[in-house]
Design an enzyme around this catalytic site. Structure first.
Site, mmCIF file in Angstrom:
data_model
loop_
_atom_site.group_PDB
_atom_site.id
_atom_site.type_symbol
_atom_site.label_atom_id
_atom_site.label_comp_id
_atom_site.label_asym_id
_atom_site.label_seq_id
_atom_site.Cartn_x
_atom_site.Cartn_y
_atom_site.Cartn_z
ATOM 1 N N GLU A 9 -34.650 45.984 -51.260
ATOM 2 C CA GLU A 9 -34.209 44.447 -51.874
ATOM 3 C C GLU A 9 -34.828 43.824 -53.354
ATOM 4 O OE1 GLU A 9 -34.521 41.886 -48.721
ATOM 5 O OE2 GLU A 9 -32.788 42.901 -47.527
ATOM 6 N N GLU A 55 -30.629 47.017 -42.280
ATOM 7 C CA GLU A 55 -31.196 45.821 -41.586
ATOM 8 C C GLU A 55 -30.151 45.208 -41.184
ATOM 9 O OE1 GLU A 55 -34.173 43.517 -43.674
ATOM 10 O OE2 GLU A 55 -35.102 45.032 -44.317
HETATM 11 C C1 GI1 Z 1 -31.980 37.262 -47.514
HETATM 12 O O1 GI1 Z 1 -31.902 37.979 -46.359
HETATM 13 C C2 GI1 Z 1 -32.332 39.472 -46.835
HETATM 14 O O2 GI1 Z 1 -31.428 40.186 -46.634
HETATM 15 C C3 GI1 Z 1 -33.476 39.947 -45.796
HETATM 16 C C4 GI1 Z 1 -33.697 39.245 -44.463
HETATM 17 N N1 GI1 Z 1 -35.057 40.276 -44.379
HETATM 18 C C5 GI1 Z 1 -35.311 40.881 -45.274
HETATM 19 N N2 GI1 Z 1 -34.412 40.711 -46.176
HETATM 20 C C6 GI1 Z 1 -36.480 41.796 -45.454
HETATM 21 O O3 GI1 Z 1 -36.098 43.142 -45.713
HETATM 22 C C7 GI1 Z 1 -37.259 41.481 -44.107
HETATM 23 O O4 GI1 Z 1 -38.520 42.006 -44.573
HETATM 24 C C8 GI1 Z 1 -37.285 40.440 -43.428
HETATM 25 O O5 GI1 Z 1 -38.144 40.118 -42.248
HETATM 26 C C9 GI1 Z 1 -35.719 40.051 -42.997
HETATM 27 C C10 GI1 Z 1 -35.649 38.903 -42.107
HETATM 28 O O6 GI1 Z 1 -35.671 37.860 -43.047
#
Ligand code: GI1
Length: 446
Positions: free
Chosen positions: A166, A351
């Protein structure tokens, strides 16, 4: 219960990240990360929570792998703490740190679980941040050198690599809004960090082609963006929001150019880059990882940096504990959109999950029916994308364990397994039992 067919060999697993679960951030010669510094800075995390202990996974990994096996997991997406392996960020390798990931991968394989390795999940070595971090163009080489250390050690046992997790969150959170490490709030730095992340991605893929024999990709977060109304201002702001989050990273990788809206978003802060940068960024990748949680509904708002639009879920929307609208159809739409825009390469949902207000443990159970419902509707959405012809190869639930939700600390829990952070006791929630049935039936139980 609707019975859904997933392709034979569909890969069912879970995902975590190093700083969120490992603990022992400075053990065995590890170098501090920017999250070690950020979480120890007063006021940066809820309740001053840090990753000093987290889920103590650095010490308990073997039991956690055993738990994955008991749940029938076929895969596990983890990330490497860069500073654990290279305490100074480059140069000297810390064999004890590298040894942890060596043992983790072997333990996964011994338990019939495929390791998927993310090289960067936000925990930049502090030593490199002190040299400019993602703002220093040299970081592309630093990252490629680190990646090569990992390829040499693990490639072959690890057959699916991801360079970055991300890049949008890294820069929007870490360089624009200051909510995440390293905590900068600078419009000019943001596109520079983004570009260097993409160059680093390209350099790591190029390094992989020289010595890797398996597959490498990138993981991005995508939120379909819908206008709050048919007001032209809302529609224009939605286009900018879509370019900024959803196309800013994949367009350079697949088309060798940024979305046209970026100049409008950043104005005078938008830099120009040399052609050779795009050549580096455009290295061919083997697969794409999608992190999907929700959609965005954009309302024009000149004060809402940097797109001039704020997210405004519609009245009556059902929200998770992090304020994200439940919108499973957006997962189908996003998977279809990725195939149509970027081509028919293998996609993995790397995810998907939700922070829910979990009931307390009672009789050894956590009856998180909301999360069961979330998973069921989103798995159905994945199945709809597959039926629409999208080559989705796997699904990694976020997350295996309740863990450190970055600046939100331990206040928000995404795990399908409850963690008592006082005792480190793991308790599979009802959602873990449900997910185990889904895996055992190759999606049929969804
Ligand atoms: C804005 O949402 C993102 O796609 C996103 C959500 N999340 C993430 N990225 C991250 O990759 C994780 O480390 C977070 O723990 C997880 C939950 O918040």
């Amino acid at each position: 219960m609707t019975r859904r067919e997933f392709p034979k060999g569909f890969l069912w697993g879970s995902a975590t990240a190093a700083y969120q679960i490992e603990g022992s951030p400075l053990a065995d010669g590890a170098g501090a990360s920017i999250w070690q510094r950020f979480s120890h800075t007063p006021g940066k995390t809820v309740n001053g929570d840090t990753g000093d202990i987290a889920c103590d996974h650095y010490r308990r990994y073997a039991d956690d792998v055993k738990l994955m096996r008991e749940l029938g997991m076929q895969a596990y997406r983890f990330s490497v703490g860069w500073g654990r392996v290279l305490p100074d960020g480059n140069g000297r390798v810390n064999e004890k740190g590298l040894g942890f990931y060596d043992r983790l991968v072997d333990t996964l394989l011994e338990n019939g679980i495929e390791p998927l390795c993310t090289l960067y999940h936000w925990d930049l070595p502090e030593a490199l941040d002190n040299r400019g971090g993602w703002l220093n163009p040299d970081i592309a080489n630093w990252f490629a050198d680190y990646a090569s250390v990992m390829y040499r050690k693990l490639d072959g046992r690890v057959k699916k690599w991801a360079t970055l997790n991300e890049p949008w969150v890294v820069t929007d959170g870490g360089y624009l809004h200051g909510a995440l490490a390293p905590g900068h709030e600078n419009l000019f730095e943001t596109p520079i960090a983004s570009h260097h992340l993409l160059r680093a991605h390209g350099a790591a893929v190029k390094a992989y082609r020289a010595e890797g024999k398996n597959q490498i990709g990138i993981v991005v977060n995508i939120e379909p963006k819908h206008p709050a109304s048919d007001d032209p201002a809302d529609i224009a702001a939605t286009k900018r929001a879509d370019a900024y989050m959803n196309r800013q990273y994949l367009d350079p990788i697949f088309f060798g150019r940024y979305p046209g809206e970026m100049k409008e978003v950043f104005g005078e802060a938008w830099p120009e880059w040399p052609a050779e940068d795009y050549a580096l960024i455009q290295q061919k990748i083997d697969w794409l990882g999608l992190n999907y949680y929700t959609r965005g509904v954009t309302k024009a708002d000149p004060k809402a940096w940097p797109v001039g639009g704020r997210n405004e879920p519609p009245k009556g929307a059902v929200l998770t504990e992090t304020g994200w609208e439940l919108f499973p159809k957006g997962l189908t739409d996003t998977l279809v959109w990725m195939k149509e825009r970027y081509g028919d390469l293998p996609l993995y949902v790397t995810e998907n999950g939700a922070a829910m207000k979990d009931p307390p443990i009672a009789g050894g159970r956590v009856q998180d029916q909301h999360r069961v419902d979330y998973l069921r509707t989103h798995l159905s959405a994945v199945n709809d994308a597959i039926k629409a012809g999208v080559d989705v190869r796997g699904y990694m639930v976020w997350s295996l364990l309740d863990n450190l939700e970055w600046s939100l600390g331990y206040s928000k829990t995404f795990g399908i397994v409850h963690v008592d952070f006082k005792t480190q006791q793991r308790t599979p929630k009802d959602s873990a039992r449900f997910y185990a049935e889904v895996i055992a039936s190759n999606g049929g139980a969804a």
